[in-house]
Design a protein around this motif. Sequence first.
Motif, PDB file in Angstrom:
ATOM      1  N   ALA A  95     -41.626 -13.380 -35.676  1.00 46.35           N
ATOM      2  CA  ALA A  95     -41.462 -13.774 -37.077  1.00 46.35           C
ATOM      3  C   ALA A  95     -42.819 -13.992 -37.728  1.00 46.35           C
ATOM      4  N   ALA A  96     -43.730 -14.648 -37.016  1.00 50.04           N
ATOM      5  CA  ALA A  96     -45.048 -14.916 -37.578  1.00 50.04           C
ATOM      6  C   ALA A  96     -45.766 -13.610 -37.913  1.00 50.04           C
ATOM      7  N   ARG A  97     -45.675 -12.631 -37.033  1.00 47.91           N
ATOM      8  CA  ARG A  97     -46.319 -11.343 -37.296  1.00 47.91           C
ATOM      9  C   ARG A  97     -45.722 -10.684 -38.543  1.00 47.91           C
ATOM     10  N   PHE A  98     -44.429 -10.777 -38.701  1.00 50.62           N
ATOM     11  CA  PHE A  98     -43.784 -10.225 -39.894  1.00 50.62           C
ATOM     12  C   PHE A  98     -44.339 -10.883 -41.162  1.00 50.62           C
ATOM     13  N   PHE A  99     -44.411 -12.211 -41.148  1.00 46.72           N
ATOM     14  CA  PHE A  99     -44.877 -12.916 -42.340  1.00 46.72           C
ATOM     15  C   PHE A  99     -46.377 -12.696 -42.581  1.00 46.72           C
ATOM     16  N   VAL A 100     -47.159 -12.562 -41.519  1.00 47.37           N
ATOM     17  CA  VAL A 100     -48.577 -12.234 -41.691  1.00 47.37           C
ATOM     18  C   VAL A 100     -48.714 -10.849 -42.314  1.00 47.37           C
ATOM     19  N   ARG A 101     -47.891  -9.897 -41.880  1.00 50.21           N
ATOM     20  CA  ARG A 101     -47.929  -8.568 -42.489  1.00 50.21           C
ATOM     21  C   ARG A 101     -47.589  -8.633 -43.975  1.00 50.21           C
ATOM     22  N   LYS A 102     -46.783  -9.607 -44.360  1.00 51.66           N
ATOM     23  CA  LYS A 102     -46.455  -9.780 -45.775  1.00 51.66           C
ATOM     24  C   LYS A 102     -47.560 -10.519 -46.530  1.00 51.66           C
ATOM     25  N   ALA A 281     -33.807 -13.903 -32.097  1.00 52.00           N
ATOM     26  CA  ALA A 281     -33.292 -12.792 -31.296  1.00 52.00           C
ATOM     27  C   ALA A 281     -32.893 -11.567 -32.102  1.00 52.00           C
ATOM     28  N   ALA A 282     -33.006 -11.610 -33.422  1.00 53.57           N
ATOM     29  CA  ALA A 282     -32.535 -10.474 -34.228  1.00 53.57           C
ATOM     30  C   ALA A 282     -33.501 -10.167 -35.364  1.00 53.57           C
ATOM     31  N   ASN A 283     -34.794 -10.086 -35.042  1.00 58.75           N
ATOM     32  CA  ASN A 283     -35.793  -9.763 -36.058  1.00 58.75           C
ATOM     33  C   ASN A 283     -35.501  -8.442 -36.764  1.00 58.75           C
ATOM     34  N   ASP A 284     -35.025  -7.458 -36.009  1.00 57.25           N
ATOM     35  CA  ASP A 284     -34.750  -6.158 -36.608  1.00 57.25           C
ATOM     36  C   ASP A 284     -33.645  -6.235 -37.649  1.00 57.25           C
ATOM     37  N   VAL A 285     -32.775  -7.238 -37.542  1.00 56.61           N
ATOM     38  CA  VAL A 285     -31.665  -7.406 -38.481  1.00 56.61           C
ATOM     39  C   VAL A 285     -32.103  -8.180 -39.718  1.00 56.61           C
ATOM     40  N   TRP A 286     -32.776  -9.323 -39.520  1.00 51.52           N
ATOM     41  CA  TRP A 286     -33.051 -10.188 -40.672  1.00 51.52           C
ATOM     42  C   TRP A 286     -34.313  -9.825 -41.438  1.00 51.52           C
ATOM     43  N   GLN A 287     -35.272  -9.170 -40.801  1.00 51.35           N
ATOM     44  CA  GLN A 287     -36.526  -8.899 -41.500  1.00 51.35           C
ATOM     45  C   GLN A 287     -36.350  -8.074 -42.776  1.00 51.35           C
ATOM     46  N   PRO A 288     -35.534  -7.009 -42.783  1.00 50.13           N
ATOM     47  CA  PRO A 288     -35.354  -6.277 -44.053  1.00 50.13           C
ATOM     48  C   PRO A 288     -34.736  -7.143 -45.157  1.00 50.13           C
ATOM     49  N   VAL A 290     -35.035 -10.458 -45.516  1.00 49.39           N
ATOM     50  CA  VAL A 290     -36.045 -11.407 -45.968  1.00 49.39           C
ATOM     51  C   VAL A 290     -37.137 -10.686 -46.748  1.00 49.39           C
ATOM     52  N   ASP A 291     -37.497  -9.487 -46.316  1.00 48.99           N
ATOM     53  CA  ASP A 291     -38.503  -8.696 -47.028  1.00 48.99           C
ATOM     54  C   ASP A 291     -38.052  -8.454 -48.467  1.00 48.99           C
ATOM     55  N   GLU A 292     -36.797  -8.085 -48.633  1.00 46.77           N
ATOM     56  CA  GLU A 292     -36.256  -7.834 -49.969  1.00 46.77           C
ATOM     57  C   GLU A 292     -36.242  -9.113 -50.807  1.00 46.77           C
ATOM     58  N   PHE A 293     -35.805 -10.216 -50.198  1.00 46.92           N
ATOM     59  CA  PHE A 293     -35.734 -11.491 -50.911  1.00 46.92           C
ATOM     60  C   PHE A 293     -37.116 -11.945 -51.372  1.00 46.92           C
ATOM     61  N   LEU A 294     -38.099 -11.887 -50.480  1.00 47.00           N
ATOM     62  CA  LEU A 294     -39.435 -12.348 -50.833  1.00 47.00           C
ATOM     63  C   LEU A 294     -40.110 -11.411 -51.833  1.00 47.00           C
ATOM     64  N   THR A 295     -39.790 -10.134 -51.780  1.00 47.84           N
ATOM     65  CA  THR A 295     -40.302  -9.210 -52.786  1.00 47.84           C
ATOM     66  C   THR A 295     -39.812  -9.616 -54.169  1.00 47.84           C
ATOM     67  N   GLN A 296     -38.574 -10.061 -54.248  1.00 47.16           N
ATOM     68  CA  GLN A 296     -38.022 -10.523 -55.525  1.00 47.16           C
ATOM     69  C   GLN A 296     -38.728 -11.779 -56.029  1.00 47.16           C
ATOM     70  N   SER A 300     -44.755  -8.905 -52.791  1.00 42.79           N
ATOM     71  CA  SER A 300     -44.336  -7.504 -52.730  1.00 42.79           C
ATOM     72  C   SER A 300     -44.867  -6.752 -51.516  1.00 42.79           C
ATOM     73  N   GLN A 301     -45.853  -7.283 -50.844  1.00 43.69           N
ATOM     74  CA  GLN A 301     -46.404  -6.605 -49.667  1.00 43.69           C
ATOM     75  C   GLN A 301     -45.337  -6.531 -48.582  1.00 43.69           C
ATOM     76  N   SER A 302     -45.088  -5.345 -48.046  1.00 44.29           N
ATOM     77  CA  SER A 302     -44.008  -5.174 -47.074  1.00 44.29           C
ATOM     78  C   SER A 302     -44.377  -5.733 -45.704  1.00 44.29           C
ATOM     79  N   GLY A 303     -43.425  -6.349 -45.052  1.00 46.45           N
ATOM     80  CA  GLY A 303     -43.638  -6.836 -43.699  1.00 46.45           C
ATOM     81  C   GLY A 303     -42.870  -6.049 -42.656  1.00 46.45           C
ATOM     82  N   VAL A 304     -41.975  -5.170 -43.096  1.00 44.81           N
ATOM     83  CA  VAL A 304     -41.135  -4.399 -42.178  1.00 44.81           C
ATOM     84  C   VAL A 304     -41.918  -3.209 -41.642  1.00 44.81           C
ATOM     85  N   MET A 305     -41.886  -3.018 -40.341  1.00 43.30           N
ATOM     86  CA  MET A 305     -42.567  -1.893 -39.717  1.00 43.30           C
ATOM     87  C   MET A 305     -41.596  -0.730 -39.534  1.00 43.30           C
TER      88      MET A 305
END
Length: 391
Positions: A95-102, A281-288, A290-296, A300-305
């Motif tokens: 999760a931390a890596r996802f948010f750092v990417r954002k 346990a489900a980063n692949d499910v929730w990251q998109p 959360v990415d959409e929500f935070l973009t709103q 806007s920087q994407s965190g999904v790989m």
Amino acid sequence: MRSTVLSMLSLLGLFIGSVSAETQVDATSLHKDIREAVLRVPVAVQDAFGRDVAGDLLVTTFKPNGPGPFPLLIISHGRNSEKRGEYGRQRFESAARFFVRKGFAVAAPLRLGYGELASQGDPENSHGCSRPNYAPALAAAARQIVAVAQAMATQPDVDASRLVLVGQSVGGIASVAAAAMRPPGLVAAINFAGGHGGSPTVHRGEPCQPAQLKRLFQSYGELNAGAEAPTPTLWIYTENDMYFAPRHSRDWAEAYRSGGGLVDYRLLPAIGDDGHRLFAAANDVWQPLVDEFLTQQGFSQSGVMKPPPGTEFAPLSDVEALPLHSFTAHEGYKKFLLSKPPRAFALNSDGEFGYASGEDVLSRALGFCQKRKGKPCSFYAVDDKVVWRPQ
């Protein structure tokens, strides 16, 4: 802006102390590519009996490369009352890596009552299932979250005027409670499977006194919406949450909304054996989502790989074609080939490599490759394709 944030935080009645670097952590365990560090943040709260509980929170931080300032995101952990003394330093690496990417600076505190701080008191104790007292427990957790925001605001590369709160389970409802305090700079809050008083073995899916939690959620909605426009919140639960069945999470979301809170409630299909673990346990499910929500919300920087396309560099099974020629790298690639998709293998020109299979493989493979020196790695193979493009 930073001085304004600090002044407003002090008005919340929080304990203000100096932040110090943690010197007892093995530096080789810290991931350089995401600038992992460990801090001590002094806090003081009261438990349900009005007793003071104080200590120095162990806070793990992660930051993007560059000077910043970066928006701040705080991740709050859940609770296992029977094993709270066993809690270690909180990281939530995927999760931390996802948010750092954002683009966020991330702080993950270990709260009072857990791990090394367990012996100093348990301010989050709800005092039994028959007559729980959730309000003071969650107030104590919320105040610690805001205190960490206060401490992080002193760092020159952190922009605490753009703050997001994220939490899992008790950390989820505590993040909603912290949002009700309207800390300066709060932009959004995300609640993963939030609640209190659950037990998957004693009363599966049925928390203790859910009506009390419903009233609390309504009060949090009222407080959050009371002074200004309500803070956008995203709530993510699952059909097979072994702590909080969907009928309860729906009721809580509606109560929060009826109090004036702004909530985007998502009920996901069953995840594994217990959907309560979706955050870890489900980063692949929730990251998109959360990415959409935070973009709103303006992040806007994407965190999904996304996996790179395949190339014709070499057949997947050709170990000798690997750009690294060490015995260790070849053995690592052979182990990658024996794993089942989803899987990924990454490397760099310094001879470092990393591979992962299962969940969140792209981020984890890069993390394993880059953790020691922090030098960027590239993917060599993903699933059943070689994706390497020679520089």
